[in-house]
Design an enzyme around this catalytic site. Structure first.
Site, PDB file in Angstrom:
ATOM      1  N   LYS A  42      18.555  27.820  72.192  1.00 29.89           N
ATOM      2  CA  LYS A  42      19.038  28.809  73.148  1.00 29.89           C
ATOM      3  C   LYS A  42      17.828  29.430  73.846  1.00 29.89           C
ATOM      4  CE  LYS A  42      22.213  32.807  73.066  1.00 29.89           C
ATOM      5  NZ  LYS A  42      23.114  33.560  72.150  1.00 29.89           N
ATOM      6  N   SER A  44      27.598  33.901  73.594  1.00 28.23           N
ATOM      7  CA  SER A  44      26.582  33.592  74.574  1.00 28.23           C
ATOM      8  C   SER A  44      25.784  32.329  74.246  1.00 28.23           C
ATOM      9  CB  SER A  44      25.618  34.776  74.720  1.00 28.23           C
ATOM     10  OG  SER A  44      24.891  34.986  73.500  1.00 28.23           O
ATOM     11  N   SER A  81      28.482  35.484  69.168  1.00 27.97           N
ATOM     12  CA  SER A  81      27.906  34.482  70.065  1.00 27.97           C
ATOM     13  C   SER A  81      27.608  33.137  69.437  1.00 27.97           C
ATOM     14  CB  SER A  81      26.627  35.027  70.717  1.00 27.97           C
ATOM     15  OG  SER A  81      26.940  36.071  71.605  1.00 27.97           O
TER      16      SER A  81
END
Length: 596
Positions: free
Chosen positions: A215, A287, A311
């Site tokens: 990420k 996310s 997330s």
């Protein structure tokens, strides 16, 4: 001019707004007699004038009620008693709090007298060996458990495997928008190095030569780390984050920085929306949208996501991958974007549960750069039985949305596997009020971005996006923050009571109360695909917008669905054993998204 000592004697304790006082104010203020202690409410007046009407309006935000006389007193004294406390950001001695400065108070999930997890380190992985498939696509979707054995035995080279994933990214990522930065040249160099080391007998372990993505809030030296947000598009760190450094030390091959919703919210970043490979008409959820989509679509062997309030869980559910959110403090966040100091967690997102444990083993352990990281043991045996484990569940939750037949079937499967389903009950408390901590910490972490106006550069400016939420959070009460923190402790005590009677919990993955509770208390979670459901409408992380209706489907579309296990603090091993058992009995982990 007064000395610093004289100033402190005349000013209230902790208030330094008096730096801004005028010479006239100094002259008019009577000298305190020797030995007089400092008092509140005697600082020079600073800040804008306020009136009783100001407080009457502010009461609506704070949800308190004052009398007319109380408002008048507060308005008269505010500038001498409270306004000076804002000098750090509005007064003559402004102090910029660098991102590396962490709060003095720290959240420690372990309560006095509670277990600290396993007493020993023990890690036994599965030993099955499978022949190498003939097709590259079949190789790409293989779990790390198989890929690592093939690389270790030199059946496939890291360089070939890396090229397989790079080709798939080039061909398929335009449908997904899961990759922010492709590290092609860097990856090929790393893969060749891995092959040379393995050929020389220097095998580093199960992640050696395995291509992965992270990420894009984890710093990578010399490689852009953008947080998915417009103001940070050109940000290039000089040092690797602790997790990336550990993966590099294990010989893994970084091939991509993966998308996240801007500043770790939902699934829209400056390059667009990351889509769900199972249903391209909807977002991948966030996310950790990029790690979820890329792992599910076979663009990487594994990935690293992060979670503050769902997330990892949500994109793992949406994209049908195994998402492991470790106990708060197990994995260091040094070099990772801070959203909330006491809530952020980093964890693996993989195609199987055992893969997640292979990755967790490498990235676990304290780091000096993260004061919340702690030493911990990791005990895991891929072949251990789950028979006799007490698996807790909330009966009412299993009967109502968001639970589905897939959730109920997983609980039945647990019983058939020899586990003991055990009803548990939680008090009917307003758990959402704990999110005062999330919003306050997030607004503090990005204070400069908001106050400078740079948050306006983010493409998403809807009411439920960070720019608005961070601005609104400026008006949260500091008193309510402390009370939320106290309630957090109360909820942690309640969770300790629950876990005194069970080994783990099985919950509907998107049950809002448990997402909030377990993130606030720091308990680990594992989201596992155990079936499929049909949806007649695309799903979204964003509040409904009547002007932008979501796509509807007739007939309904088939998409992955799974359950979430919540484990005891630092007991990811037990949670993973149960996850592997459910994954095996459900028989759906190997099914791939159509078109990928």
């Amino acid at each position: 001019m007064e000395s610093r000592r004289q100033f402190l004697v005349k000013a209230p304790i902790g208030l330094f707004g008096a730096v801004a006082l005028t010479s006239h104010a100094e002259e008019s203020k009577p000298e305190a007699p020797p030995g007089a202690p400092p008092t509140f409410g005697t600082a020079p007046a600073v800040g804008p004038e306020v009136t009783a009407a100001t407080f009457a309006e502010a009461e609506k935000l704070a949800q308190v009620t004052m009398t007319a006389a109380e408002r008048e007193m507060a308005a008269t004294s505010w500038r001498t008693s409270m306004a000076g406390m804002l000098e750090r950001r509005t007064g003559p001695r402004k102090v910029l709090l660098d991102a590396s400065v962490v709060p003095a108070t720290q959240w420690h999930p372990l309560l006095s007298g509670t277990s600290a997890g396993p007493a020993r380190d023990k890690f036994i992985r599965s030993k099955d060996v499978f022949p190498l498939p003939a097709r590259d696509d079949d190789i790409a979707f293989a779990p790390v458990t198989k890929l690592s054995r093939w690389i270790e035995t030199k059946v496939i080279s890291s360089e070939r495997l890396t090229h397989i994933y790079l080709e798939r990214i080039q061909r398929l990522d335009p449908k997904l928008r899961a990759v922010i930065t492709l590290t092609r040249d860097y990856a090929i160099v790393r893969a060749k190095k891995a092959d040379a080391e393995i050929a020389a007998g220097q095998y580093r372990g199960p992640l050696h030569g395995i291509p992965y993505g992270v990420k894009d809030l984890l710093d990578t030296a010399g490689i852009a780390t953008t947080y998915g947000a417009e103001p940070f598009r050109n940000r290039v760190p000089t040092v690797d984050s602790a997790v990336v450094a550990r993966l590099n030390q294990a010989g893994a091959v970084l091939i991509a920085k993966l998308s996240l919703g801007a500043l770790a919210l939902n699934d829209i970043w400056f390059g667009g929306q990351t889509m769900n490979p199972w249903l391209l008409e909807e977002g991948a959820s966030g996310s950790s949208a990029g790690p979820g989509a890329a792992t599910a679509a076979g663009l990487v062997a594994f990935s690293i996501g992060s979670e503050t309030g769902g997330s990892i869980v949500s994109p793992s559910m949406r994209c049908g991958v195994a998402g492991l959110r470790p106990t708060f403090g197990r994995v260091p966040r040094t070099g990772a974007m801070t959203l909330c100091w006491s809530l952020d967690k980093l964890g693996p997102m993989t195609r199987t549960v055992e893969d997640a444990m292979l990755v967790l083993k490498v990235i676990s352990g304290p780091d000096a750069g993260d004061v919340s990281s702690v030493p911990s043991k990791l005990e895991f045996d891929a072949g251990a039985s789950v028979k006799g484990l007490k698996i807790g569940y909330v009966p009412a939750w299993m009967k109502e949305s968001p639970a589905t037949d897939v959730d109920r079937a997983a609980l039945e499967a647990a019983q058939k596997l020899g586990m003991i389903p055990t009803p548990i009950f939680l008090p009917d408390w307003p758990y959402e009020s704990l999110n005062v901590i999330l919003f306050a910490e997030g607004a503090a972490a990005f204070e400069e971005l908001v106050l400078s106006g740079q948050a306006n550069q983010l493409s998403i400016q809807v009411p439920d996006a960070w720019p608005n939420l961070f601005r609104e959070a400026r008006f949260l009460s500091a008193v309510d923050f402390v009370q939320a923190d106290r309630m957090r402790r109360k909820v942690a005590v309640e969770m300790a009571r629950v876990f005194s009677g069970v080994d783990l919990l099985l919950v509907p993955s998107l049950r809002d109360e448990m997402l909030t509770i377990s993130n606030q208390t720091g308990h680990p979670s594992l989201t596992v695909r155990t079936g499929f459901v049909e949806v007649a409408e695309a799903r979204s992380d964003w509040a409904p917008d009547p002007l932008k209706p979501l796509p509807k489907f007739s007939p309904a579309r088939r998409v992955p669905h799974g359950v979430t296990l919540i484990g005891r603090l630092f007991d990811e091993g037990t949670m993973a054993r149960v996850g592997m058992a459910l994954e095996t009995v459900s028989g759906v982990a190997s099914e791939r998204p159509p078109g990928f």
